[in-house]
Every structure is written in structure tokens, then in C-alpha cells.
Design a protein around this motif. Structure first.
Motif, PDB file in Angstrom:
ATOM      1  N   LEU A   1       1.140  41.134 -37.362  1.00 52.66           N
ATOM      2  CA  LEU A   1       1.813  41.140 -38.655  1.00 52.66           C
ATOM      3  C   LEU A   1       0.981  40.267 -39.570  1.00 52.66           C
ATOM      4  O   LEU A   1       0.498  39.207 -39.165  1.00 52.66           O
ATOM      5  N   ARG A   2       0.815  40.731 -40.781  1.00 55.21           N
ATOM      6  CA  ARG A   2      -0.055  40.036 -41.703  1.00 55.21           C
ATOM      7  C   ARG A   2       0.753  39.618 -42.925  1.00 55.21           C
ATOM      8  O   ARG A   2       1.593  40.370 -43.406  1.00 55.21           O
ATOM      9  N   LEU A   3       0.472  38.440 -43.427  1.00 54.71           N
ATOM     10  CA  LEU A   3       1.217  37.878 -44.555  1.00 54.71           C
ATOM     11  C   LEU A   3       0.194  37.247 -45.495  1.00 54.71           C
ATOM     12  O   LEU A   3      -0.682  36.510 -45.027  1.00 54.71           O
TER      13      LEU A   3
ATOM     14  N   PRO B   1      -5.536  25.280 -39.708  1.00 55.57           N
ATOM     15  CA  PRO B   1      -6.331  26.402 -40.220  1.00 55.57           C
ATOM     16  C   PRO B   1      -7.320  26.944 -39.191  1.00 55.57           C
ATOM     17  O   PRO B   1      -7.989  26.148 -38.513  1.00 55.57           O
ATOM     18  N   ARG B   2      -7.362  28.252 -39.089  1.00 54.06           N
ATOM     19  CA  ARG B   2      -8.338  28.974 -38.264  1.00 54.06           C
ATOM     20  C   ARG B   2      -8.235  28.690 -36.768  1.00 54.06           C
ATOM     21  O   ARG B   2      -9.192  28.934 -36.037  1.00 54.06           O
ATOM     22  N   HIS B   3      -7.107  28.149 -36.321  1.00 57.80           N
ATOM     23  CA  HIS B   3      -6.894  27.933 -34.887  1.00 57.80           C
ATOM     24  C   HIS B   3      -5.731  28.793 -34.409  1.00 57.80           C
ATOM     25  O   HIS B   3      -4.625  28.612 -34.887  1.00 57.80           O
TER      26      HIS B   3
ATOM     27  N   PHE C   1      -3.593  30.880 -39.187  1.00 54.14           N
ATOM     28  CA  PHE C   1      -3.498  30.584 -40.624  1.00 54.14           C
ATOM     29  C   PHE C   1      -4.913  30.511 -41.205  1.00 54.14           C
ATOM     30  O   PHE C   1      -5.756  29.786 -40.686  1.00 54.14           O
ATOM     31  N   MET C   2      -5.162  31.304 -42.247  1.00 54.00           N
ATOM     32  CA  MET C   2      -6.461  31.266 -42.941  1.00 54.00           C
ATOM     33  C   MET C   2      -6.180  30.852 -44.380  1.00 54.00           C
ATOM     34  O   MET C   2      -5.692  31.677 -45.177  1.00 54.00           O
ATOM     35  N   PRO C   3      -6.432  29.586 -44.730  1.00 50.40           N
ATOM     36  CA  PRO C   3      -6.129  29.182 -46.106  1.00 50.40           C
ATOM     37  C   PRO C   3      -7.066  29.868 -47.111  1.00 50.40           C
ATOM     38  O   PRO C   3      -8.233  30.078 -46.804  1.00 50.40           O
TER      39      PRO C   3
ATOM     40  N   SER D   1     -10.258  33.565 -46.977  1.00 45.80           N
ATOM     41  CA  SER D   1      -9.523  34.515 -46.132  1.00 45.80           C
ATOM     42  C   SER D   1      -9.909  35.910 -46.599  1.00 45.80           C
ATOM     43  O   SER D   1     -10.610  36.056 -47.595  1.00 45.80           O
ATOM     44  N   TYR D   2      -9.413  36.924 -45.893  1.00 49.29           N
ATOM     45  CA  TYR D   2      -9.739  38.309 -46.261  1.00 49.29           C
ATOM     46  C   TYR D   2      -9.324  38.612 -47.696  1.00 49.29           C
ATOM     47  O   TYR D   2     -10.088  39.157 -48.483  1.00 49.29           O
ATOM     48  N   THR D   3      -8.084  38.231 -48.044  1.00 51.56           N
ATOM     49  CA  THR D   3      -7.572  38.557 -49.386  1.00 51.56           C
ATOM     50  C   THR D   3      -7.981  37.518 -50.430  1.00 51.56           C
ATOM     51  O   THR D   3      -7.814  37.751 -51.626  1.00 51.56           O
TER      52      THR D   3
ATOM     53  N   LEU E   1      -1.492  34.481 -43.236  1.00 49.66           N
ATOM     54  CA  LEU E   1      -0.973  34.149 -41.908  1.00 49.66           C
ATOM     55  C   LEU E   1      -0.921  35.423 -41.089  1.00 49.66           C
ATOM     56  O   LEU E   1      -0.411  36.440 -41.567  1.00 49.66           O
ATOM     57  N   GLU E   2      -1.474  35.387 -39.896  1.00 45.45           N
ATOM     58  CA  GLU E   2      -1.361  36.526 -38.991  1.00 45.45           C
ATOM     59  C   GLU E   2      -0.540  36.111 -37.779  1.00 45.45           C
ATOM     60  O   GLU E   2      -0.724  35.017 -37.248  1.00 45.45           O
ATOM     61  N   LEU E   3       0.380  36.968 -37.405  1.00 46.33           N
ATOM     62  CA  LEU E   3       1.198  36.714 -36.214  1.00 46.33           C
ATOM     63  C   LEU E   3       0.878  37.780 -35.181  1.00 46.33           C
ATOM     64  O   LEU E   3       0.926  38.973 -35.491  1.00 46.33           O
ATOM     65  N   TYR E   4       0.505  37.342 -33.993  1.00 47.19           N
ATOM     66  CA  TYR E   4       0.198  38.272 -32.904  1.00 47.19           C
ATOM     67  C   TYR E   4       1.377  38.235 -31.948  1.00 47.19           C
ATOM     68  O   TYR E   4       1.563  37.270 -31.217  1.00 47.19           O
ATOM     69  N   LEU E   5       2.189  39.285 -32.019  1.00 51.09           N
ATOM     70  CA  LEU E   5       3.434  39.294 -31.244  1.00 51.09           C
ATOM     71  C   LEU E   5       3.403  40.448 -30.250  1.00 51.09           C
ATOM     72  O   LEU E   5       2.447  41.219 -30.206  1.00 51.09           O
TER      73      LEU E   5
ATOM     74  N   GLY F   1     -12.639  39.438 -55.718  1.00 51.08           N
ATOM     75  CA  GLY F   1     -14.096  39.548 -55.743  1.00 51.08           C
ATOM     76  C   GLY F   1     -14.736  39.499 -54.364  1.00 51.08           C
ATOM     77  O   GLY F   1     -15.943  39.289 -54.243  1.00 51.08           O
ATOM     78  N   LYS F   2     -13.930  39.689 -53.306  1.00 52.18           N
ATOM     79  CA  LYS F   2     -14.493  39.663 -51.939  1.00 52.18           C
ATOM     80  C   LYS F   2     -15.220  40.968 -51.631  1.00 52.18           C
ATOM     81  O   LYS F   2     -16.098  40.994 -50.775  1.00 52.18           O
ATOM     82  N   LEU F   3     -14.772  42.052 -52.253  1.00 49.02           N
ATOM     83  CA  LEU F   3     -15.308  43.388 -51.987  1.00 49.02           C
ATOM     84  C   LEU F   3     -15.443  44.118 -53.311  1.00 49.02           C
ATOM     85  O   LEU F   3     -14.646  43.887 -54.216  1.00 49.02           O
TER      86      LEU F   3
ATOM     87  N   GLY G   1      -0.693  47.878 -44.564  1.00 50.84           N
ATOM     88  CA  GLY G   1      -1.188  46.813 -43.693  1.00 50.84           C
ATOM     89  C   GLY G   1      -2.667  46.578 -43.860  1.00 50.84           C
ATOM     90  O   GLY G   1      -3.233  45.687 -43.246  1.00 50.84           O
ATOM     91  N   LYS G   2      -3.327  47.422 -44.700  1.00 52.40           N
ATOM     92  CA  LYS G   2      -4.762  47.270 -44.881  1.00 52.40           C
ATOM     93  C   LYS G   2      -5.071  46.694 -46.238  1.00 52.40           C
ATOM     94  O   LYS G   2      -4.358  46.859 -47.183  1.00 52.40           O
TER      95      LYS G   2
HETATM   96  N1  LIG Z   1      -7.293  39.484 -37.036  1.00 58.23           N
HETATM   97  C1  LIG Z   1      -8.025  40.156 -37.914  1.00 58.23           C
HETATM   98  N2  LIG Z   1      -9.034  40.913 -37.500  1.00 58.23           N
HETATM   99  C2  LIG Z   1      -9.757  41.627 -38.389  1.00 58.23           C
HETATM  100  C3  LIG Z   1      -9.483  41.552 -39.775  1.00 58.23           C
HETATM  101  C4  LIG Z   1      -8.399  40.727 -40.183  1.00 58.23           C
HETATM  102  O1  LIG Z   1      -8.058  40.632 -41.372  1.00 58.23           O
HETATM  103  N3  LIG Z   1      -7.713  40.049 -39.232  1.00 58.23           N
HETATM  104  N4  LIG Z   1     -10.263  42.287 -40.660  1.00 58.23           N
HETATM  105  C5  LIG Z   1      -9.841  42.606 -41.932  1.00 58.23           C
HETATM  106  O2  LIG Z   1     -10.230  43.584 -42.528  1.00 58.23           O
HETATM  107  C6  LIG Z   1     -11.532  42.839 -40.216  1.00 58.23           C
HETATM  108  C7  LIG Z   1     -12.608  41.787 -40.277  1.00 58.23           C
HETATM  109  N5  LIG Z   1     -12.941  41.486 -41.635  1.00 58.23           N
HETATM  110  C8  LIG Z   1     -12.712  40.287 -42.209  1.00 58.23           C
HETATM  111  C9  LIG Z   1     -13.386  40.013 -43.368  1.00 58.23           C
HETATM  112  C10 LIG Z   1     -13.242  38.800 -43.954  1.00 58.23           C
HETATM  113  C11 LIG Z   1     -12.409  37.842 -43.404  1.00 58.23           C
HETATM  114  C12 LIG Z   1     -12.294  36.500 -43.987  1.00 58.23           C
HETATM  115  O3  LIG Z   1     -11.427  35.717 -43.632  1.00 58.23           O
HETATM  116  N6  LIG Z   1     -13.199  36.122 -44.907  1.00 58.23           N
HETATM  117  C13 LIG Z   1     -13.226  34.832 -45.495  1.00 58.23           C
HETATM  118  C14 LIG Z   1     -13.783  33.804 -44.549  1.00 58.23           C
HETATM  119  C15 LIG Z   1     -15.163  34.076 -44.082  1.00 58.23           C
HETATM  120  C16 LIG Z   1     -15.642  33.157 -42.963  1.00 58.23           C
HETATM  121  O4  LIG Z   1     -14.869  32.573 -42.260  1.00 58.23           O
HETATM  122  O5  LIG Z   1     -16.855  33.063 -42.820  1.00 58.23           O
HETATM  123  C17 LIG Z   1     -13.979  34.871 -46.807  1.00 58.23           C
HETATM  124  O6  LIG Z   1     -14.574  35.892 -47.110  1.00 58.23           O
HETATM  125  O7  LIG Z   1     -13.904  33.877 -47.537  1.00 58.23           O
HETATM  126  C18 LIG Z   1     -11.681  38.136 -42.256  1.00 58.23           C
HETATM  127  C19 LIG Z   1     -11.837  39.360 -41.653  1.00 58.23           C
HETATM  128  C20 LIG Z   1     -11.393  43.363 -38.826  1.00 58.23           C
HETATM  129  N7  LIG Z   1     -10.755  42.393 -37.945  1.00 58.23           N
END
Ligand SMILES: Nc1nc2c(c(=O)[nH]1)N(C=O)[C@@H](CNc1ccc(C(=O)N[C@@H](CCC(=O)O)C(=O)O)cc1)CN2
Length: 441
Positions: free
Chosen positions: A22-24, A44-46, A67-69, A73-75, A80-84, A120-122, A440-441
Motif C-alpha cells: 500500500l502506498r501513501l 527514513p529509508r529503513h 518511510f521515504m521523506p 522519494s518517487y513522488t 509511506l509504503e506498507l508491506y502487508l 520534476g522527477k520525470l 497505484g502507479k
Molecule cells: N517499493 C517500491 N519499489 C519500486 C518503486 C516504488 O515506488 N516502491 N518504484 C516506483 O516506481 C520503482 C522504482 N523506482 C523508483 C524511482 C525513484 C524512487 C525514489 O525514491 N527516488 C528518490 C530517491 C532517490 C535515491 O534514493 O537515490 C528521488 O528521486 O529523489 C523510488 C523508486 C520500482 N520499484
């Protein structure tokens, strides 16, 4: 519904599954973690093993929390991701609990990636790569999506934009500081040369026979031939199911029946078509028109000769096309033209060979363009519009018809290229792209 709500969704597949994710994402993440996770906000990140409870302290599940502050983080937001455990009841209880928190709601399709885009991540092509890699079924689709996801298209479009920006600057100099001493030839020629290089590159990209789109959406192969030659039986044999209706009655197939297959490592839409003949029946006549169109638009045609009544193929046979002599179990293949492959849709004889011929043609066709920079109709539209603007700019410069107008055309081309990667943010483009994502994406 506020745009900056914290969003949550099931990011993993259909339950039941061993584990679900689950992703938040959003600024309520720390509050949610504090209220519902026994560990509070995880380090964070643990990955942290913890109990997860609802607002009445009823245990939902025990699992891992990550937890990815933001902004790392991706977004780009706190995530926060929960692996249940991936059971339907766990998922339902979790999502109900999360969305009961103030400011938390379910995510729209593609909303996490849209936020990544907005942060601006993508860019837009990279975001499309994310959607494509999730849908990818063949290795070729996966490789293409991965290239796109990691900036393979961005690089090319950025380079074109940089070169065009240079051209635009030269034109603007010409407009602002016309040098009386210079002949038009001196000032315009270098600009035309630069423009020509870009125009040629865009033409090459557009002349890719649609390979990138076909790797993604599928190549087209049409089975064509006279009525009752066994085209539908052949389709069913290759599809390994009764996809098309088969009878002894000539003219049974009226519409185009398509099946999706993987041949030669590529997605292939194999089409059965109405038998080609003159007919007074208006429904059948429409079927024949559709058959002819499917044949024209296909990458490859399988011309079926009726072994019981061998006639040379009626439609145009292109060099790559395959001619098969059907009913070879009943009729001597000696009657077949030299280049025809004897097959029997009834017994399956020769069909494996036919599949491998189709597969090898398609895989060669797919490999004929090394790294397509167009993978969707959307890219093609913008790129052709950009090319048209550049051609116009070129003409204006060459004919000395006004550098200001030429500059405007180059700006227009820049906007078209910008729209591909999403630097020119057009809301309806973004809406159309992200709505095709899964939740979820
Ligand atoms: N558990 C999990 N697996 C996953 C994803 C996810 O969101 N969660 N992904 C999601 O699609 C893909 C991997 N892509 C990702 C891309 C960027 C970041 C991210 O946190 N980027 C940060 C930190 C970069 C770093 O630590 O070096 C950033 O860009 O600032 C995470 C996943 C596939 N696997």
C-alpha cells in the motif's frame, strides 16, 4: 477533492497475494504513521517491522513499513509504503482505515506518477515509460519501455530543442541587427544548413515505419484469399482456439476477426478476413472492403491458396508476403506454386513452419530501427507538426519572405517538441496520458 490531498492506493496486483504494497503520498504521511503504526513514523529509508492498527486500535496486520521523506522519494512528497499480507480483507480494512484519516483519499489512476512529473522527477515520455513497463508483455516491449523510462527519448528531444533554440537565436539576431553589408546568402545559408540537419533527423525519425508504436501495440498480419480457402481454420489453428466461425458456406467471415499472439518475440495481431470475391450481398461486400483495408494496412499478408481449387493470389502480393497452399492433407502440394508453403489448417501440417516464418519476418522488421524515438501516436503527431513548421520556416528564409515569420515557425516547432516531453504543459495532454495508468502507479 483537493489536489494536494494525501493519496493512497494498493500498488501491488490482484489479491490474494503473498504480500501487498500500500502506498501513501503527501503531507499527512507523518500523521497517519503516528496514529496507525505501532512504531510511529519509521526511521527514513529503513524497512521497519510493525503492527498496523485502525482508529479503534483493532489490529489490521503486522508488516513492514518504509518511510521515504520528500523530496527524495518517487513522488517528491513524503511517502509511506506498507508491506502487508496480500489478502482481500487486509487490503479492504487498510484502505478504509487510511481513507478515514482527514485529508487522505484514494489515488486516481497514475496520480503518484503525475505527482512525480509535477515535482520534476520525470518528464512526460519517462512517465509514459513507467506506464508501458507495467503493461509490457514481451521482452522487446520491456526493453523499449525501460529505455524510455530512463530518459532515452528525453535525450533526443532535448538535443533537438537545444539545436532549434540555437537556430532561433541566429534568426533573431538577423531580425534585430540586419547587417547591410552582408548578402542574404552570407547570413541565411548557415541557418538553412543547421535547419536542414534537424529537418533530416526529424524526417528519419518519422520514417521509422511505426516500429516503436508497433513494438508497443503490436504488428499486423492479415490472412487473405478467396472464400472457403480455409482462412478462418488457419487463424483458429494458429490461435489454438475457435476464435473465428468456420463453416462450409463461402462468405461466412464478414468482419475482420483479430487475435493477439506473440510471434518472433513481438505482439502480433493476426487478422482473419472475408474471402475476396464479387458479391451482391451488401454485408459481405462491406466485409470485402474491410478485408482489403486490413490487407493494405498489414505489415505482412498470408495469402491462402485453396488446395481444392488452386488459383494464384488475387490481391497484390508484396515481396515479404507469405503464400500458403492450404488443404495440403487432401491435395497434392505438387499443385502448389514453387514458393508456396504447403499447410493444412485441418491437421496442423506446416503450421509451425508458417508461425516461424511470420515470427522471423516480424522480429527482423522490429529490429530494423535501432532505437525508435516515437513510441506512441501522440509523439508522431507532435513531431510531424513540428517538422511542418520547420519546413515552413525554411521556405520563408530561403525565399527571403520574412525572418520574423520564420522565427515564429521555429518557436512553434519548439512548442511541439516541448509538448512531447511535457515541458509545454498542456492540461488535456497530461490528463490523457495519466488517465491510462493503473491505480497505484
Ligand atoms: N517499493 C517500491 N519499489 C519500486 C518503486 C516504488 O515506488 N516502491 N518504484 C516506483 O516506481 C520503482 C522504482 N523506482 C523508483 C524511482 C525513484 C524512487 C525514489 O525514491 N527516488 C528518490 C530517491 C532517490 C535515491 O534514493 O537515490 C528521488 O528521486 O529523489 C523510488 C523508486 C520500482 N520499484
Amino acid at each position: 477533492m483537493s489536489e494536494r490531498d494525501t493519496i493512497c492506493a494498493l500498488a501491488s496486483g490482484q489479491p490474494p497475494a503473498a504480500i501487498c504494497i500500500l502506498r501513501l503520498s503527501g503531507d499527512k504521511v507523518w500523521k497517519v504513521a503516528g496514529a496507525l503504526l505501532e512504531c510511529g513514523l519509521p526511521e527514513p529509508r529503513h524497512a521497519t517491522l510493525t503492527k498496523f492498527r485502525d482508529e479503534d486500535s483493532t489490529l489490521i496486520d503486522e508488516g513492514l513499513a518504509l518511510f521515504m521523506p520528500g523530496p527524495h522519494s518517487y513522488t517528491g512528497e513524503d511517502t509511506l509504503e506498507l508491506y502487508l499480507h496480500g489478502g482481500p480483507a487486509v487490503i479492504k480494512h487498510s484502505l478504509e482505515t487510511l481513507t478515514a484519516q482527514p485529508g487522505v483519499r484514494l489515488a486516481e489512476p497514475g496520480e503518484f506518477t503525475r505527482r512525480a512529473f509535477e515535482a520534476g522527477k520525470l518528464d512526460l515520455t519517462e512517465a509514459e515509460g513507467v506506464a508501458d513497463i507495467i503493461e509490457a508483455e514481451t521482452e522487446a516491449q520491456k526493453a523499449q519501455a525501460l529505455r524510455q523510462l530512463t530518459g532515452g527519448l528525453t535525450e533526443t528531444y532535448d538535443r533537438w530543442r537545444a539545436e532549434l533554440t540555437g537556430v532561433l537565436a541566429l534568426i533573431e539576431v538577423m531580425v534585430d541587427f540586419p547587417d547591410e553589408g552582408d548578402t542574404p546568402e552570407d547570413t541565411v545559408r548557415p541557418i538553412l544548413d543547421k535547419l536542414d540537419l534537424i529537418i533530416t533527423e526529424l524526417e528519419d525519425a518519422l520514417g521509422d515505419r511505426g516500429i516503436g508504436e508497433k513494438i508497443r501495440d503490436g504488428f499486423r498480419v492479415a490472412i487473405v484469399g478467396p472464400p472457403n480457402a480455409g482462412k478462418s481454420s488457419l487463424l483458429n489453428r494458429i490461435a489454438r482456439r475457435e476464435a473465428a466461425i468456420v463453416t462450409d458456406i463461402a462468405g461466412t467471415t464478414r468482419d475482420v476477426v483479430e487475435v493477439r499472439l506473440v510471434l518472433g518475440g513481438q505482439v502480433v495481431w493476426l487478422a482473419d478476413t472475408a474471402g475476396l470475391r464479387e458479391t451482391a450481398d451488401i454485408v459481405e461486400a462491406e466485409g470485402v472492403r474491410r478485408a482489403e483495408r486490413a490487407a493494405r494496412e498489414a505489415d505482412l499478408r498470408i495469402h491462402v491458396i485453396d488446395g481444392a481449387n488452386p488459383e494464384p493470389p488475387a490481391g497484390p502480393v508484396e515481396q515479404q508476403d507469405i503464400v500458403v497452399f492450404n488443404k495440403a492433407d487432401q491435395r497434392s502440394a505438387a499443385l502448389a506454386p514453387d514458393s508456396a508453403l504447403p499447410v493444412s489448417a485441418a491437421t496442423g501440417e506446416g503450421v509451425e513452419k508458417l508461425e516461424s516464418w511470420i515470427g522471423s519476418f516480424i522480429s527482423q522488421r522490429a529490429a530494423s530501427v535501432e532505437a525508435p524515438v516515437i513510441t506512441r501516436a501522440r509523439h508522431r503527431e507532435k513531431l510531424s507538426a513540428g517538422l511542418a513548421s520547420l519546413a515552413q520556416a525554411r521556405q520563408l528564409l530561403e525565399d527571403d519572405m520574412g525572418a520574423e515569420l520564420a522565427a515564429e515557425d521555429v518557436r512553434m516547432a519548439l512548442r511541439q517538441l516541448g509538448a512531447v516531453i511535457g515541458t509545454v504543459g498542456v492540461e488535456d495532454i497530461l490528463g490523457a496520458v495519466f488517465s491510462q495508468f493503473c491505480i497505484g502507479k
